[in-house]
Design a protein around this motif. Structure first.
Motif, PDB file in Angstrom:
ATOM      1  N   UNK A   1       3.585  33.446  14.197  1.00  0.00           N
ATOM      2  CA  UNK A   1       3.090  34.741  13.736  1.00  0.00           C
ATOM      3  C   UNK A   1       4.235  35.724  13.530  1.00  0.00           C
ATOM      4  N   UNK A   2       5.441  35.185  13.346  1.00  0.00           N
ATOM      5  CA  UNK A   2       6.608  36.066  13.196  1.00  0.00           C
ATOM      6  C   UNK A   2       7.469  35.697  11.988  1.00  0.00           C
TER       7      UNK A   2
ATOM      8  N   UNK B   1       8.832  33.000  11.316  1.00  0.00           N
ATOM      9  CA  UNK B   1       9.993  32.253  11.788  1.00  0.00           C
ATOM     10  C   UNK B   1       9.987  30.785  11.377  1.00  0.00           C
TER      11      UNK B   1
ATOM     12  N   UNK C   1      20.894  31.382  16.272  1.00  0.00           N
ATOM     13  CA  UNK C   1      20.336  30.542  15.206  1.00  0.00           C
ATOM     14  C   UNK C   1      20.628  31.232  13.884  1.00  0.00           C
TER      15      UNK C   1
ATOM     16  N   UNK D   1      18.859  31.760  11.347  1.00  0.00           N
ATOM     17  CA  UNK D   1      17.820  32.615  10.779  1.00  0.00           C
ATOM     18  C   UNK D   1      17.678  33.953  11.499  1.00  0.00           C
ATOM     19  N   UNK D   2      18.321  34.106  12.657  1.00  0.00           N
ATOM     20  CA  UNK D   2      18.057  35.275  13.491  1.00  0.00           C
ATOM     21  C   UNK D   2      18.833  36.508  13.040  1.00  0.00           C
TER      22      UNK D   2
ATOM     23  N   UNK E   1      17.778  39.950  25.357  1.00  0.00           N
ATOM     24  CA  UNK E   1      17.777  38.562  25.802  1.00  0.00           C
ATOM     25  C   UNK E   1      19.105  37.864  25.538  1.00  0.00           C
TER      26      UNK E   1
ATOM     27  N   UNK F   1      11.696  33.267  29.207  1.00  0.00           N
ATOM     28  CA  UNK F   1      12.254  34.321  30.059  1.00  0.00           C
ATOM     29  C   UNK F   1      11.142  35.286  30.476  1.00  0.00           C
TER      30      UNK F   1
ATOM     31  N   UNK G   1       8.979  37.411  27.941  1.00  0.00           N
ATOM     32  CA  UNK G   1       9.676  38.187  26.910  1.00  0.00           C
ATOM     33  C   UNK G   1      10.115  37.318  25.737  1.00  0.00           C
ATOM     34  N   UNK G   2       9.761  36.053  25.778  1.00  0.00           N
ATOM     35  CA  UNK G   2      10.098  35.145  24.669  1.00  0.00           C
ATOM     36  C   UNK G   2       8.823  34.503  24.144  1.00  0.00           C
TER      37      UNK G   2
ATOM     38  N   UNK H   1       7.398  34.690  21.114  1.00  0.00           N
ATOM     39  CA  UNK H   1       7.276  34.297  19.709  1.00  0.00           C
ATOM     40  C   UNK H   1       8.440  33.380  19.331  1.00  0.00           C
ATOM     41  N   UNK H   2       8.320  32.769  18.185  1.00  0.00           N
ATOM     42  CA  UNK H   2       9.408  31.907  17.713  1.00  0.00           C
ATOM     43  C   UNK H   2      10.593  32.714  17.190  1.00  0.00           C
ATOM     44  N   UNK H   3      10.472  34.027  17.176  1.00  0.00           N
ATOM     45  CA  UNK H   3      11.634  34.850  16.861  1.00  0.00           C
ATOM     46  C   UNK H   3      12.495  35.045  18.108  1.00  0.00           C
ATOM     47  N   UNK H   4      11.872  34.952  19.284  1.00  0.00           N
ATOM     48  CA  UNK H   4      12.603  35.185  20.537  1.00  0.00           C
ATOM     49  C   UNK H   4      12.876  33.889  21.287  1.00  0.00           C
ATOM     50  N   UNK H   5      11.957  32.957  21.186  1.00  0.00           N
ATOM     51  CA  UNK H   5      12.139  31.663  21.835  1.00  0.00           C
ATOM     52  C   UNK H   5      12.827  30.762  20.819  1.00  0.00           C
ATOM     53  N   UNK H   6      14.057  30.365  21.132  1.00  0.00           N
ATOM     54  CA  UNK H   6      14.928  29.850  20.082  1.00  0.00           C
ATOM     55  C   UNK H   6      14.827  28.343  19.874  1.00  0.00           C
TER      56      UNK H   6
END
Lengths: 152, 281, 803
Positions: A40-41, A43, B188, B190-191, B257, C704, C712-713, C715-720
């Motif tokens: 949902x981001x 990604x 990564x 894409x980040x 993070x 995390x 705090x992770x 979404x797939x934007x934060x959980x890598x």
């Protein structure tokens, strides 16, 4: 509001809510469920389709924004006679998929990549697929598939 | 995943867009490519009641030469910036940086104007255009005005744009053969950048700006005089500046993070040095 | 140990790199995942989740939600209390006194983690259901959240007051030749190492989030549950038990499933909610998990603190191993939560010979976090990580190369089958061969030479080389051993092979593939056995109405248990066909041979009948031996005599940027031995994917939490999860040491890559930084973590301390 979108060569006119995402429109209103949702981001790229010939993430486009455009989904890739698109064929021959969930998005992103860069290096392919996540293959065979398709 | 409901209005001209946004007020948002706004709306972190779609406003997607500058329409997509021969010739730093935004699918939709108007300090193009000394052109109910990039970024996701103003053009000075480098540090590809540095240098002049080192993209000052000096002393001047500006709280790196504040500062120095070295090579 | 001769077949299908028959449907969008199913009239379920890690639920007000157009029903946890015949199931009570908190699909009085369901809505669309969640008002009384394991064991805050403690269990495995052997070994050791490692929590992140649809037949009582699950058979049994539905009225279907990695080896609240609510209201109910919901509501992996001690003699040979493990269960026990650390209990001596001097103890505790459970490898990657990191520490103590310390300790090939300290028998192995092959492939000696050249003062990069060797211990099985571990199910697997009248073959398997390619591999096994074209074999699975017997897919069990069952069913079919052939050829059964799909009389090759003729004869039943049933089909339920023990060596090289802390993985070699390979194409794919998941744990991923227990992770934007751009190509090699415990000579391979990878990568990172006194880099070795580690090490160095 009413929108008209040509999907896989067929023009569809439909009423959509403003908040309807293109991916929900294609999946739920048109019943084409080959395009998957993985996050949902914006990604993961599982929802990648072609909009006017270029790969986009259909989860990050409102259906109303796609009004008047031409969309190609994974269902539009194989020939009418069932012949796989060369990219699909390359994924099959190189075992570029396992569970298959990321695969439609990968195929759409990869064909768009080759359109922009017909002779990519391995690094070009890896960077070109930076917006698509796969949890099964470790990408090795996906990269091989795309390189093979480039040569095909 | 599903945004909260909103009303949708499509503008067919900049004037109409401005009128619409004026009519709906604070709860309305412009929608261009949507690649900054829609992700927030899908997580319901943003819930605008009206979206004014400016994506179809004609004549806002272009890259053209105007004397010493390159003018870029606000609706020009990242992919078009990345691949523009004109930019490769005259502003290669910007073309290169645009190729680092998000991923190809994002670059097929996201626009330079949207990215700058969103004013995210972690985005690549605000800092890059800042380093280049760009001028932004805003259009409002009372006509257009020019805003220097250095005056544009007011705080986290806030800018000099009035609520009823729309960014319509980005003007970037030609680099005239300056050396340049864009250092994007992330985990990564894409980040967003954990820290990024956009830098250019040629005899007598230079520009450096930092990505994600505070609530706004940060322009290094005092670099022009550094530009004429030897590379080693130029780097020292910029890192000194960084220490000074940290002390003055202009740069205010936040922990997250992927980085502590200390680590961000350290990275900024390392990447600045690398960028200036590369720009001087 | 029973040894079974590998059946060498003549048809040559096994071992081919056959393309997968699963692929066309998946490549064209034709495959249907659960959320793709069109179910007219289905209502959409949405679950309101606690924003607090620990809070009393004081009041749930559904009234505003119920007024919204399109909302059909809304319930609090208390409203649904009558629907549950039993609590959420945990099938693995590892000790008799294990504490297991009672919990139901929705919390009623206390929310115990962020994401714990507290209320739900049924609405006409998913969008309306999600909107309605925002209209539900819940009053919470926040309680202090227990986030860390040490905090949990202090019992300052007890999460489940009725249990009186946060400790779930302590499980011991003490194996001593004579009492006190472990103590004695440590006392007399020339070298000892004591290491502490943290296995960070991981999010499984199958690309398909979970999805469920329950379709009732209101007037018949039957119900079909579609779920994105790895375990339709287990889910059927558990649904019947927890909801009090007669089992024969429950059908579970796993449509196309988009990856699992253990996270779909479970019985989840939403599955039970969909079934219960669809029965309650008489309409289909479906639910689709969003990604940020998945991060909280689907089980997590790992979450352990490991203390490992090794004792070794003057040559560096291991004399004892002692392990103290703390395992984070999360807020509740899910299906096999408590058993996960125990699955690793036998592997802390790795692939090394040790005497009977092994002391393992695991204490498990509850925290206010998402429950943990199986994630690719499940206990075995953790164990392998600890021993392989500790072996590098031992190599440093002894002053020998990491590869050399391993060679000195390998279980010798001639010792196989090898009875381990634990009493388990390892089936076959040649560790030196795998290590030698890996070293050749990566040019280990060349890399070491290059390392000496490039790792010099003045350079801002350091080259590091990492080694790990491993066992996979897979094929969950045999049932007797599982019984001794208190596992609540067996380890057998079922297969039916049915030759249709036109000589096409239908296979029914109890395994439930979700990316592993069973349709292709099982077809190859059948083709090889029966001499038919693999294209003429069709494999049916993942629907309990079609495949009523089975124990599903997890723990790398499918091939060594389920695939072997298919082969055995083929044997039974051949035996039966042989009786028909003998009857029709007027020959004795023992005079017939079966080759290339045809039965012939020994010595008279012209007297022959192809399988096709027998198949048709079985169908017409015109001329069958007396008493023989008219069909050509056989069913097998196979309970293997042993686990299977794949093994291998992984090696990699990393380049660490000393200025930024960034680790660049520059080359990765995996040599895996999974016995006979049915389809090397698929084996390589399993290794590639497994390795990248291991690399991901080593370098990228971590769930995390903040001090209040917020993820705090999410979404797939934060959980890598890494993308193609973030990992290298994986160079695979294989040795083939057939398993002597099954007729195919096969072992599992699904988890091998993951098990081998994380220690190889971290050993390489530590190796790169050894000159600075670095002996550990916590996972994930992010740039920040490496930078911090280096800074600490340099500070210790310059102050004369030791790190």
């Amino acid at each position: 509001m009413e929108i008209s979108v040509t999907v896989n060569g067929v023009k569809h006119t439909a009423e959509v809510e403003g908040r309807t995402l293109l991916v929900h429109f294609v999946r739920e209103q048109l019943g084409m469920t080959g395009t998957n949702i993985g996050c949902d981001t914006s990604s993961c790229g599982a929802c990648s389709v072609h909009l006017d010939g270029e790969a986009v993430k259909s989860c990050t486009i409102l259906a109303v924004q796609a009004d008047g455009t031409e969309i190609t989904t994974i269902e539009g890739m194989a020939g009418a006679d069932g012949t796989l698109h060369p990219m699909q064929q390359a994924f099959m021959e190189n075992h570029g998929l396992q569970c298959g969930y990321c695969t439609p998005g990968m195929v759409m992103a990869a064909t768009s990549l080759l359109k922009e860069n017909p002779n990519p290096t391995e690094e070009d392919v890896r960077l070109g697929l930076e917006g698509n996540l796969c949890r099964c293959t470790g990408y090795h065979n996906i990269v091989q598939s795309v390189l093979a398709a480039a040569k095909a | 995943m599903i945004p909260a409901a909103f009303d949708y209005a499509r503008a067919s001209s900049a004037e109409e867009a401005i009128a619409l946004i004026g009519q709906y007020g604070d709860e309305a948002k412009f929608l261009a490519g949507g690649h900054s706004l829609l992700p927030l709306m899908k997580l319901r972190l943003a819930q605008p009641t009206v979206l004014v779609d400016i994506g179809r406003v004609p004549d806002l997607s272009y890259i053209r030469e105007e004397g010493d500058q390159i003018a870029i329409g606000a609706l020009t997509r990242h992919m078009d910036v990345e691949t523009s021969p004109l930019l490769h010739q005259h502003v290669p730093l910007l073309a290169h940086a645009a190729g680092h935004v998000g991923d190809p699918q994002v670059r097929h939709r996201g626009t330079i104007g949207g990215s700058i108007a969103h004013a995210d300090p972690a985005s690549d193009l605000p800092a890059t255009t800042l380093a280049l000394g760009a001028t932004y052109v805003a259009k409002g109910p009372n006509g257009t005005r020019e805003i220097a990039a250095a005056d544009f970024y007011h705080g986290f996701l806030t800018s000099a744009l009035e609520a009823d103003e729309m960014l319509v053009e980005i003007r970037v000075p030609k680099m005239n053969g300056a050396g340049w480098s864009f250092q994007k540090f992330n985990r990564r590809a894409q980040d967003w950048a954990i820290v990024g540095v956009a830098a250019w240098r040629r005899n007598g002049d230079a520009g450096v700006a930092l990505v994600n080192m505070g609530s706004v993209p940060i322009l290094a000052t005092d670099v022009a005089s550094a530009a004429s000096s030897r590379i080693g002393s130029a780097i020292r001047r910029v890192t000194n500046w960084l220490d000074t500006s940290l002390a003055a709280a202009q740069a205010d790196p936040q922990p997250d993070l992927n980085a502590s504040a200390d680590y961000r500062v350290h990275l900024a120095k390392v990447l600045t040095r690398r960028a200036l070295e590369a720009a001087s090579a | 140990m029973t040894t079974i001769e590998t059946t060498h077949t003549t048809n040559g299908v096994i071992g081919q790199r056959l393309l997968r028959k699963e692929d066309p449907a998946l490549l064209t969008g034709e495959a249907r995942y659960t959320n793709d199913l069109q179910i007219p009239g289905a209502l959409h379920l949405a679950v309101l989740r606690s924003p607090y890690a620990h809070a009393k639920i004081l009041r749930v007000d559904l009234s505003r939600a119920l007024e919204m157009p399109g909302v059909r029903a809304a319930y609090s946890g208390a409203d649904l209390a009558d629907l549950w015949a039993a609590p959420m199931p945990c099938a693995w009570p590892v000790t008799d006194d294990m504490k297991n908190p009672v919990h139901y699909p929705l919390a009623t009085s206390t929310a115990c983690y962020v994401g714990d369901g507290v209320a739900c809505v049924l609405a006409e669309t998913d969008a309306i259901a999600r909107d309605a969640l925002e209209a539900i008002e819940v009053d919470y009384e926040p309680l202090r959240a227990v986030v860390g394991l040490e905090d949990a064991l202090s019992d300052e805050v007890v999460i489940h007051p009725d249990l009186g403690t946060n400790k779930s269990y302590t499980w011991n495995l003490l194996v001593e030749e004579t009492e006190g052997a472990v103590e004695a070994a440590f006392a007399s050791a020339t070298y000892t190492v004591a290491e502490r490692y943290v296995q960070q929590r991981l999010l499984p992140m199958a690309m398909e989030t979970r999805a469920v649809a329950a379709v009732p037949q209101p007037f018949g009582g039957d119900i079909t549950l579609y779920s994105s699950t790895q375990v339709p058979h287990i889910l059927k049994v558990m649904t019947a038990i927890t909801l009090g539905i007669p089992e024969h009225q429950v059908r579970v279907v796993a449509p196309a499933v988009g990856g699992g990695f253990g996270s779909k080896l479970n019985v989840y609240a939403e599955e039970l909610l969909c079934v219960a609510l669809s029965r309650k209201i008489g309409l289909p109910v479906r639910w689709n998990e969003e990604r940020s919901e998945n991060s909280m509501a689907t089980i997590h992996g790992r979450g352990q603190i490991q203390n490992i001690e090794l004792a070794a003699d003057a040559e560096g040979k291991l004399t004892a191993v002692r392990v103290r493990l703390l395992a984070d269960m999360g807020a509740y026990l899910q299906l096999v939560t408590p058993g996960i650390p125990i699955l690793g209990a036998f592997l802390y001596a790795g692939v090394y010979h040790i005497p009977k001097a092994y002391d393992f103890s695991c204490t498990a505790a509850f925290t206010n976090l998402t429950p943990t459970d199986a994630y690719r490898g499940a206990g075995r990657p953790e164990a392998t990580y600890a021993i392989e990191r500790a072996m590098d520490a031992l190599a440093r103590e002894v002053g020998v190369d990491p590869l050399e310390i391993r060679r000195r300790n390998f279980i010798p090939t001639e010792a196989y089958p090898y009875e381990a300290f634990s009493g388990l028998t390892y089936d076959s192995g040649d560790h030196d061969l795998a290590a030698t092959k890996a070293a050749e492939m990566i040019d280990y000696d060349g890399l070491r030479a290059r390392q000496a050249e490039v790792n010099v003062p003045g350079s801002t990069k350091r080259l590091g080389i990492g080694v790990s060797t491993y066992f996979e211990m897979c094929g969950l099985a045999p049932s007797r051993v599982l019984a001794s571990l208190n596992y609540g199910a067996g380890g057998w697997e079922a297969a039916t092979v049915r030759v249709l009248p036109t000589n096409k073959v239908q296979v029914v398997t109890g395994t439930s593939p979700h990316g592993q390619g069973h349709e292709t591999s099982w077809s190859m096994i059948v083709a090889d056995k029966l001499g038919v074209d693999p294209a003429d074999v069709h494999v049916l699975h993942s629907d309990t109405a079609i495949s009523p017997l089975g124990l599903d897919t997890y723990g790398s069990r499918s091939l060594p248990v389920g695939g072997v069952a298919v082969a055995m069913a083929c044997d039974k079919v051949i035996d039966k066909a042989k009786q028909i052939a003998a009857h029709q050829l007027e020959a004795a059964v023992e005079d017939l041979t079966f080759e290339d799909g045809s039965f012939s009389v020994q010595g008279s090759p012209d007297r022959a009948l192809p399988l096709a003729a027998i198949a048709f004869a079985a169908f017409t039943a015109h001329n069958l031996p007396d008493g023989l049933e008219p069909n050509l089909e056989a069913q097998v339920s196979y309970d293997p005599p042993n686990f299977s023990w794949p093994f291998g060596t992984h090696m990699c090289a990393v380049e660490v940027d000393l200025e930024t802390g960034k680790v660049d993985l520059i080359t990765y070699v995996a040599v895996d031995d999974c016995g006979v390979q049915i389809n090397p194409l698929i084996v390589d794919g399993q290794v590639h994917g497994g390795v990248v998941q291991g690399i991901a744990q080593a370098l990228y991923e971590e769930a995390v939490y903040d001090v209040d227990g917020n993820l705090t992770t999410s979404t797939l934007a934060e959980y890598l999860v890494p993308a193609a751009s973030d990992v290298p190509s994986i160079i695979t090699g294989h040795t083939v040491t057939p398993s002597p415990t099954n007729q195919l000579g096969v072992k599992g391979v699904g988890e091998a890559g993951t098990i081998g990878a994380a220690p190889a990568v971290i050993n390489a990172v530590v190796d790169a930084l050894k000159e600075f006194g670095v002996t550990d880099v916590p996972m994930p070795a992010s740039p920040l973590t490496v930078w911090n580690t280096l800074n600490n090490a340099r500070a210790n160095h310059s102050s004369g301390g030791t790190s």
